[in-house]
Design an enzyme around this catalytic site. Structure first.
Site, PDB file in Angstrom:
ATOM      1  N   ASP A   1      -4.048 -72.843 -47.262  1.00 49.99           N
ATOM      2  CA  ASP A   1      -5.125 -71.536 -47.047  1.00 49.99           C
ATOM      3  C   ASP A   1      -5.402 -72.488 -45.641  1.00 49.99           C
ATOM      4  O   ASP A   1      -5.307 -71.514 -44.651  1.00 49.99           O
ATOM      5  CB  ASP A   1      -6.444 -71.482 -47.883  1.00 49.99           C
ATOM      6  CG  ASP A   1      -7.292 -70.277 -47.592  1.00 49.99           C
ATOM      7  OD1 ASP A   1      -6.471 -69.701 -46.522  1.00 49.99           O
ATOM      8  OD2 ASP A   1      -8.289 -70.295 -47.919  1.00 49.99           O
TER       9      ASP A   1
ATOM     10  N   ARG B   1      -3.962 -55.738 -36.960  1.00 55.80           N
ATOM     11  CA  ARG B   1      -4.800 -56.744 -37.162  1.00 55.80           C
ATOM     12  C   ARG B   1      -4.506 -57.666 -38.112  1.00 55.80           C
ATOM     13  O   ARG B   1      -5.498 -58.576 -38.189  1.00 55.80           O
ATOM     14  CB  ARG B   1      -6.624 -55.990 -37.970  1.00 55.80           C
ATOM     15  CG  ARG B   1      -6.833 -55.150 -36.639  1.00 55.80           C
ATOM     16  CD  ARG B   1      -8.393 -54.752 -37.687  1.00 55.80           C
ATOM     17  NE  ARG B   1      -9.169 -55.228 -38.614  1.00 55.80           N
ATOM     18  CZ  ARG B   1      -9.696 -55.083 -39.601  1.00 55.80           C
ATOM     19  NH1 ARG B   1      -8.979 -53.799 -40.368  1.00 55.80           N
ATOM     20  NH2 ARG B   1     -10.346 -55.704 -40.125  1.00 55.80           N
ATOM     21  N   LYS B   2      -3.490 -57.354 -38.538  1.00 54.72           N
ATOM     22  CA  LYS B   2      -2.740 -57.669 -39.385  1.00 54.72           C
ATOM     23  C   LYS B   2      -1.464 -59.275 -39.178  1.00 54.72           C
ATOM     24  O   LYS B   2      -0.974 -58.979 -38.058  1.00 54.72           O
ATOM     25  CB  LYS B   2      -1.851 -57.346 -40.381  1.00 54.72           C
ATOM     26  CG  LYS B   2      -2.388 -56.068 -41.642  1.00 54.72           C
ATOM     27  CD  LYS B   2      -1.938 -55.522 -42.292  1.00 54.72           C
ATOM     28  CE  LYS B   2      -0.968 -54.174 -41.377  1.00 54.72           C
ATOM     29  NZ  LYS B   2      -0.411 -53.476 -42.360  1.00 54.72           N
TER      30      LYS B   2
HETATM   31  C1  CO8 Z   1      -9.043 -72.257 -38.920  1.00 57.00           C
HETATM   32  C2  CO8 Z   1      -9.554 -71.393 -40.119  1.00 57.00           C
HETATM   33  C3  CO8 Z   1      -9.344 -71.633 -41.426  1.00 57.00           C
HETATM   34  C4  CO8 Z   1      -9.254 -71.349 -41.776  1.00 57.00           C
HETATM   35  C5  CO8 Z   1      -9.184 -71.145 -43.243  1.00 57.00           C
HETATM   36  C6  CO8 Z   1     -10.220 -70.653 -44.795  1.00 57.00           C
HETATM   37  C7  CO8 Z   1      -9.504 -68.847 -44.283  1.00 57.00           C
HETATM   38  C8  CO8 Z   1     -10.508 -68.528 -45.487  1.00 57.00           C
HETATM   39  O1  CO8 Z   1     -10.309 -69.227 -46.313  1.00 57.00           O
HETATM   40  S1  CO8 Z   1     -11.506 -66.927 -45.476  1.00 57.00           S
HETATM   41  C9  CO8 Z   1     -12.150 -66.318 -47.045  1.00 57.00           C
HETATM   42  C10 CO8 Z   1     -11.183 -65.729 -48.139  1.00 57.00           C
HETATM   43  N1  CO8 Z   1     -11.183 -64.836 -47.858  1.00 57.00           N
HETATM   44  C11 CO8 Z   1     -11.796 -63.227 -47.728  1.00 57.00           C
HETATM   45  O2  CO8 Z   1     -13.700 -63.627 -47.986  1.00 57.00           O
HETATM   46  C12 CO8 Z   1     -11.588 -61.743 -47.688  1.00 57.00           C
HETATM   47  C13 CO8 Z   1     -12.376 -60.896 -48.180  1.00 57.00           C
HETATM   48  N2  CO8 Z   1     -11.675 -59.569 -47.700  1.00 57.00           N
HETATM   49  C14 CO8 Z   1     -12.819 -58.692 -46.864  1.00 57.00           C
HETATM   50  O3  CO8 Z   1     -12.847 -60.166 -46.596  1.00 57.00           O
HETATM   51  C15 CO8 Z   1     -11.815 -57.484 -46.232  1.00 57.00           C
HETATM   52  O4  CO8 Z   1     -10.904 -57.594 -47.281  1.00 57.00           O
HETATM   53  C16 CO8 Z   1     -10.738 -58.008 -44.823  1.00 57.00           C
HETATM   54  C17 CO8 Z   1     -11.642 -58.445 -44.263  1.00 57.00           C
HETATM   55  C18 CO8 Z   1      -9.735 -59.213 -45.602  1.00 57.00           C
HETATM   56  C19 CO8 Z   1      -9.983 -56.699 -44.972  1.00 57.00           C
HETATM   57  O5  CO8 Z   1     -10.768 -55.762 -44.852  1.00 57.00           O
HETATM   58  P1  CO8 Z   1     -10.988 -54.630 -44.089  1.00 57.00           P
HETATM   59  O6  CO8 Z   1     -11.054 -55.214 -43.413  1.00 57.00           O
HETATM   60  O7  CO8 Z   1     -11.750 -53.204 -44.863  1.00 57.00           O
HETATM   61  O8  CO8 Z   1      -9.966 -54.151 -43.460  1.00 57.00           O
HETATM   62  P2  CO8 Z   1      -8.650 -52.844 -44.595  1.00 57.00           P
HETATM   63  O9  CO8 Z   1      -7.943 -52.400 -44.504  1.00 57.00           O
HETATM   64  O10 CO8 Z   1      -8.970 -53.560 -45.833  1.00 57.00           O
HETATM   65  O11 CO8 Z   1      -6.963 -54.114 -44.166  1.00 57.00           O
HETATM   66  C20 CO8 Z   1      -6.641 -54.567 -43.465  1.00 57.00           C
HETATM   67  C21 CO8 Z   1      -4.922 -54.258 -43.201  1.00 57.00           C
HETATM   68  O12 CO8 Z   1      -4.959 -55.450 -44.046  1.00 57.00           O
HETATM   69  C22 CO8 Z   1      -3.850 -55.183 -45.049  1.00 57.00           C
HETATM   70  N3  CO8 Z   1      -4.019 -56.000 -46.478  1.00 57.00           N
HETATM   71  C23 CO8 Z   1      -5.559 -56.211 -46.861  1.00 57.00           C
HETATM   72  N4  CO8 Z   1      -6.099 -57.258 -47.732  1.00 57.00           N
HETATM   73  C24 CO8 Z   1      -3.915 -57.419 -48.425  1.00 57.00           C
HETATM   74  C25 CO8 Z   1      -3.681 -57.949 -49.387  1.00 57.00           C
HETATM   75  N5  CO8 Z   1      -4.582 -58.830 -49.923  1.00 57.00           N
HETATM   76  N6  CO8 Z   1      -2.510 -57.654 -49.369  1.00 57.00           N
HETATM   77  C26 CO8 Z   1      -1.644 -57.132 -48.634  1.00 57.00           C
HETATM   78  N7  CO8 Z   1      -2.056 -56.114 -47.637  1.00 57.00           N
HETATM   79  C27 CO8 Z   1      -3.577 -56.369 -47.350  1.00 57.00           C
HETATM   80  C28 CO8 Z   1      -4.789 -53.586 -45.567  1.00 57.00           C
HETATM   81  O13 CO8 Z   1      -3.649 -53.086 -46.797  1.00 57.00           O
HETATM   82  C29 CO8 Z   1      -4.505 -52.973 -44.409  1.00 57.00           C
HETATM   83  O14 CO8 Z   1      -3.212 -52.982 -43.747  1.00 57.00           O
HETATM   84  P3  CO8 Z   1      -2.860 -51.872 -42.809  1.00 57.00           P
HETATM   85  O15 CO8 Z   1      -3.924 -51.951 -41.822  1.00 57.00           O
HETATM   86  O16 CO8 Z   1      -2.171 -51.250 -42.753  1.00 57.00           O
HETATM   87  O17 CO8 Z   1      -3.535 -49.781 -43.943  1.00 57.00           O
END
Ligand code: CO8
Length: 190
Positions: free
Chosen positions: A90, A136-137
């Site tokens: 990650d 955004r993906k």
């Molecule tokens: C240098 C940096 C290093 C960082 C390393 C560490 C990174 C991390 O650990 S981040 C922490 C872990 N992740 C999180 O906490 C995220 C929690 N989830 C969220 O906040 C939300 O679900 C989020 C932001 C991912 C998406 O929500 P939202 O903004 O409402 O968008 P949403 O419309 O649901 O999804 C956007 C698109 O992605 C797709 N998508 C989102 N999640 C998934 C999934 N799990 N599987 C498939 N597609 C997905 C959606 O289908 C959508 O696609 P489309 O635009 O084609 O319809």
């Protein structure tokens, strides 16, 4: 041990049509040691018990990270815990997305293939890249090799990161998130 399978995947990657990921004009140059993105990050920060990952920008838009597996990372005697390996990926994948694209994003989906055991005392050499962008993906993948850049592949991973606004961190996390990101020297976030 027999040769690990080349692929255990049947689904195409990225799973949707994407554009080629154009590196941001300010993306670090090859050879640059990449900054810690947040000093309290479990993956790359100087956190007690953290993974202490370090990454370097490579040629051809590849990001190279290393994860030194210690006794603190065990899941079975002498072997790394799979969840911590996923954590390392990650971090490595996020570093590739964050540094190459310089777009704030969070992990939406992360999948891992564990191909070989990863022993305590070994170092996993992880190479990550951004594979495609669809709005955004942001799609990225990585592989981790045992002991050297050209060692045996032990773990593969791929992930979907979703670009978010900075309010994601202040609303859902800490209202002072932006200040805390900025207090990390040379961070790549806001
Ligand atoms: C240098 C940096 C290093 C960082 C390393 C560490 C990174 C991390 O650990 S981040 C922490 C872990 N992740 C999180 O906490 C995220 C929690 N989830 C969220 O906040 C939300 O679900 C989020 C932001 C991912 C998406 O929500 P939202 O903004 O409402 O968008 P949403 O419309 O649901 O999804 C956007 C698109 O992605 C797709 N998508 C989102 N999640 C998934 C999934 N799990 N599987 C498939 N597609 C997905 C959606 O289908 C959508 O696609 P489309 O635009 O084609 O319809």
């Amino acid at each position: 041990m027999s040769e690990a399978p080349r692929s255990r995947r049947s689904t195409p990657w990225p799973p949707v049509d994407t554009e080629s990921p154009a590196p941001h004009p300010d993306a670090p140059r090859p050879g640059t040691k990449l900054a810690v993105h947040y000093d309290q990050c479990f993956g790359c920060g100087d956190v007690e018990g953290g993974l202490h990952m370090r990454s370097t920008m490579g040629e051809h838009a590849l990001v190279h990270s290393q994860f030194a597996v210690t006794e603190a990372h065990q899941g079975a005697p002498g072997l790394a815990h799979g969840g911590l390996l996923a954590c390392a990926f990650d971090e490595a994948l996020g570093s590739a997305v964050g540094n190459l694209l310089r777009r704030p994003a969070v992990t939406g989906k992360l999948e891992t293939d564990f191909l070989r055991p990863v022993p305590v005392g070994s170092t996993l050499f992880i190479t990550a890249k951004v594979d495609g962008v669809a709005g955004r993906k942001l799609y990225a993948s990585a592989e981790g090799r045992l002991g050297a850049e050209d060692g045996s592949v032990a773990v593969r991973a791929r992930a979907l990161f979703v670009e978010v606004g900075f309010e994601h961190f202040t609303t859902h996390g800490d209202p002072d998130a932006l200040t805390k990101f900025r207090q990390t020297p040379d961070q790549i976030n806001p």
